[in-house]
Design an enzyme around this catalytic site. Structure first.
Site, PDB file in Angstrom:
ATOM      1  N   TYR A 181      45.636 -25.136 -33.285  1.00 48.75           N
ATOM      2  CA  TYR A 181      44.502 -25.475 -32.414  1.00 48.75           C
ATOM      3  C   TYR A 181      44.572 -24.609 -31.172  1.00 48.75           C
ATOM      4  O   TYR A 181      45.624 -24.494 -30.530  1.00 48.75           O
ATOM      5  CB  TYR A 181      44.534 -26.954 -32.017  1.00 48.75           C
ATOM      6  CG  TYR A 181      43.341 -27.345 -31.168  1.00 48.75           C
ATOM      7  CD1 TYR A 181      42.061 -27.384 -31.726  1.00 48.75           C
ATOM      8  CD2 TYR A 181      43.478 -27.641 -29.819  1.00 48.75           C
ATOM      9  CE1 TYR A 181      40.949 -27.715 -30.953  1.00 48.75           C
ATOM     10  CE2 TYR A 181      42.374 -27.983 -29.033  1.00 48.75           C
ATOM     11  CZ  TYR A 181      41.114 -28.016 -29.609  1.00 48.75           C
ATOM     12  OH  TYR A 181      40.019 -28.352 -28.849  1.00 48.75           O
ATOM     13  N   ASP A 199      50.284 -19.155 -27.833  1.00 46.79           N
ATOM     14  CA  ASP A 199      49.476 -20.172 -27.176  1.00 46.79           C
ATOM     15  C   ASP A 199      50.417 -21.282 -26.716  1.00 46.79           C
ATOM     16  O   ASP A 199      50.810 -22.144 -27.485  1.00 46.79           O
ATOM     17  CB  ASP A 199      48.395 -20.703 -28.122  1.00 46.79           C
ATOM     18  CG  ASP A 199      47.481 -21.713 -27.437  1.00 46.79           C
ATOM     19  OD1 ASP A 199      47.784 -22.106 -26.287  1.00 46.79           O
ATOM     20  OD2 ASP A 199      46.472 -22.107 -28.049  1.00 46.79           O
ATOM     21  N   LYS A 247      47.022 -27.155 -19.452  1.00 51.60           N
ATOM     22  CA  LYS A 247      47.680 -28.457 -19.296  1.00 51.60           C
ATOM     23  C   LYS A 247      48.634 -28.538 -18.090  1.00 51.60           C
ATOM     24  O   LYS A 247      48.159 -28.621 -16.972  1.00 51.60           O
ATOM     25  CB  LYS A 247      48.324 -28.851 -20.630  1.00 51.60           C
ATOM     26  CG  LYS A 247      47.223 -28.934 -21.717  1.00 51.60           C
ATOM     27  CD  LYS A 247      47.536 -29.653 -22.979  1.00 51.60           C
ATOM     28  CE  LYS A 247      46.239 -29.834 -23.767  1.00 51.60           C
ATOM     29  NZ  LYS A 247      46.169 -29.188 -25.051  1.00 51.60           N
TER      30      LYS A 247
HETATM   31  C1  LIG Z   1      44.857 -28.317 -25.512  1.00 51.18           C
HETATM   32  C2  LIG Z   1      45.041 -26.995 -26.163  1.00 51.18           C
HETATM   33  C3  LIG Z   1      44.096 -25.957 -26.036  1.00 51.18           C
HETATM   34  C4  LIG Z   1      42.781 -26.177 -25.355  1.00 51.18           C
HETATM   35  O1  LIG Z   1      42.907 -26.476 -24.015  1.00 51.18           O
HETATM   36  P1  LIG Z   1      41.679 -27.197 -23.254  1.00 51.18           P
HETATM   37  O2  LIG Z   1      42.121 -27.264 -21.836  1.00 51.18           O
HETATM   38  O3  LIG Z   1      41.511 -28.521 -23.920  1.00 51.18           O
HETATM   39  O4  LIG Z   1      40.487 -26.338 -23.443  1.00 51.18           O
HETATM   40  C5  LIG Z   1      44.404 -24.728 -26.556  1.00 51.18           C
HETATM   41  N1  LIG Z   1      45.556 -24.507 -27.208  1.00 51.18           N
HETATM   42  C6  LIG Z   1      46.479 -25.472 -27.370  1.00 51.18           C
HETATM   43  C7  LIG Z   1      47.757 -25.168 -28.080  1.00 51.18           C
HETATM   44  C8  LIG Z   1      46.246 -26.752 -26.875  1.00 51.18           C
HETATM   45  O5  LIG Z   1      47.139 -27.711 -27.061  1.00 51.18           O
END
Ligand SMILES: *Cc1c(COP(=O)(O)O)cnc(C)c1O
Length: 446
Positions: A143, A235, A264
């Site tokens: 994701y 990521d 985050k």
């Molecule tokens: C939460 C998340 C995203 C997206 O971040 P948002 O602030 O919700 O747009 C992208 N990559 C990873 C691995 C995530 O956990």
């Protein structure tokens, strides 16, 4: 437990917010989500005044829990008192970037944005701009936010949009491969190597179960990208400053990615994202380079203050030791409980991430080797049935989790991830007694 206030708020919400929420997963709880009134350390209180041990923790950002320590509070309040934002640079952005560059091994420069999604969008555009190539390799079940390049499913031969609104012609530039499968990675590079701008991968797949990398997997991705002139993008939106402490997952696993996306935790609970990496790449962003990138709210002073003070607090206190120790206690306790009550289920996680996946394993109880952070060790007795990639979690008993288990945990006063795929997060606000209460509730509910 009375949930009538949440019920009537959801009733109102359904009229004015699609699905009653502003982000899809929040609507997952059955039969309707709880509305939150306030947080207290490791707990939340809902609109009806019920208090729960909270393992959602904002879906990851709240490393310190709901009660931010005094220096974080003070920094946020003093920034906010000086006017919300300016559209001009501030010192706090420089300081935050200096902190990230000092602690994260591969990062020499940072561009702040406003969400994890925006970070992965910008990183992918940068990789395409730098390499002059279009294709991006992603992991099935990974994701990277709500963005066109990664809302793609299928495999490298047959990619297709996983959401309405993403053109098939966009999806064709994305090559999904299975996580933890070195042969598949080699194959996609043999076939498409010269067209691949980047591999985009979570160091730990943490949005579809919690799946740790097999030894050597990230090393293989690093080698393949290097050999083919593609960029490796980690990521770390979830893992950044959580897995591996201040050096992030890349430090823990000893991998040197070209670009890293953050989100985050680095905003201390406020909207944030960032792309970090080597100067030679980061300076291809406008205004120095040709890859356009901009944002009215980027580097927002209040966010920067919250994020920087959060990270400084972690550097000066035992935050990571505390959350990792409670994570270990949870995984160990859960491994014992699962062995007694549901031996077909699997305890997963590492550092301050934990989860019981409702797998359908038939090869005997789990060793305790996983409790300290599974590394997909082939000598483990549960190696075969332990999820190797996020997509394996889809075959778990997700309905039992959503309809029976999670609602019962709620009745026991414990709030777990909103579906079977999201991780649970330990924060500095949690205590050993929260852990004990949670383990007792699992005993009842499993
Ligand atoms: C939460 C998340 C995203 C997206 O971040 P948002 O602030 O919700 O747009 C992208 N990559 C990873 C691995 C995530 O956990």
């Amino acid at each position: 437990m009375n949930h009538s206030a949440s019920r009537s708020l959801y009733d109102r919400a359904l009229s004015v917010l699609p699905g009653g929420v502003n982000s899809s997963v929040r609507a997952a709880p059955q039969p309707y989500p709880l509305f939150v009134e306030r947080g207290e350390a490791g707990h939340v209180v809902d609109a009806d005044g019920n208090r729960y041990v909270d393992w959602v923790q904002g879906l990851g950002p709240l490393l310190l829990g709901h009660d931010t320590p005094e220096p974080v509070q003070a920094a946020v309040q003093s920034r906010a008192a000086e006017g919300p934002m300016y559209g001009m640079p501030t010192e706090i952005e420089v300081e935050h970037a200096e902190f990230v560059c000092r602690h994260v091994p591969s990062v020499e420069m940072v561009r702040f944005v406003n969400s994890g999604t925006e970070a992965t969008v910008s990183a992918v555009r940068l990789a395409r701009g730098v390499t002059g190539r279009d294709k991006v390799v992603v992991m099935q079940g990974g994701y990277h936010g709500a963005q066109e390049t990664t809302l793609v499913e299928g495999d490298a031969d047959h990619p297709s949009p996983s959401s309405a609104g993403v053109p098939q012609s966009f999806a064709e530039h994305t090559l999904p491969v299975p996580f933890n499968d070195e042969a598949a990675a080699r194959e996609v590079f043999e076939e498409h190597g010269d067209d691949v701008a980047a591999v985009l991968v979570e160091p730990v797949q943490a949005n579809m179960g919690i799946v740790t990398p097999e030894n050597g997997y990230h090393e293989t991705l690093r080698e393949l990208t290097e050999d083919h002139g593609s960029l490796l993008i980690f990521d770390e939106v979830i893992t950044g400053f959580r897995v591996g402490g201040l050096q992030c997952a890349q430090g823990k696993y000893g991998i040197d990615p070209d670009l890293t996306t953050f989100g985050k935790i680095i905003g201390g609970g406020y909207p944030v994202g960032a792309v970090g990496g080597k100067t030679e790449y980061l300076e291809q962003f406008s205004p120095v380079g040709d890859v356009f990138q901009a944002g009215t709210f980027s580097g927002h002073p209040v966010t920067m203050a919250a994020g920087l003070e959060t990270l400084k607090f972690c550097a000066e206190n035992d935050v990571h030791d505390h959350v990792n120790e409670l994570g270990r206690q949870l995984r160990e306790g859960l491994t014992d409980i699962v062995a007694d009550h549901a031996p077909e289920y699997t305890v997963v996680g590492t550092d301050s991430l934990f989860k019981v996946i409702f797998t359908r394993a038939d090869d005997g109880p789990q060793d305790d080797c996983c409790a300290n952070g599974c590394r997909q060790d082939p000598s483990c007795s549960r190696y075969e049935s332990c999820p190797k990639r996020g997509t394996d979690v889809k075959r778990a008993e997700t309905e039992r989790y959503a309809r029976l288990f999670r609602p019962q945990m709620l009745e026991e006063g414990v709030l777990l991830s909103q579906n079977q795929f999201e991780s649970n997060f330990v924060s500095y606000g949690h205590t050993e007694s929260d852990v004990e209460e949670t383990l007792e509730a699992y005993k009842e509910a499993l």
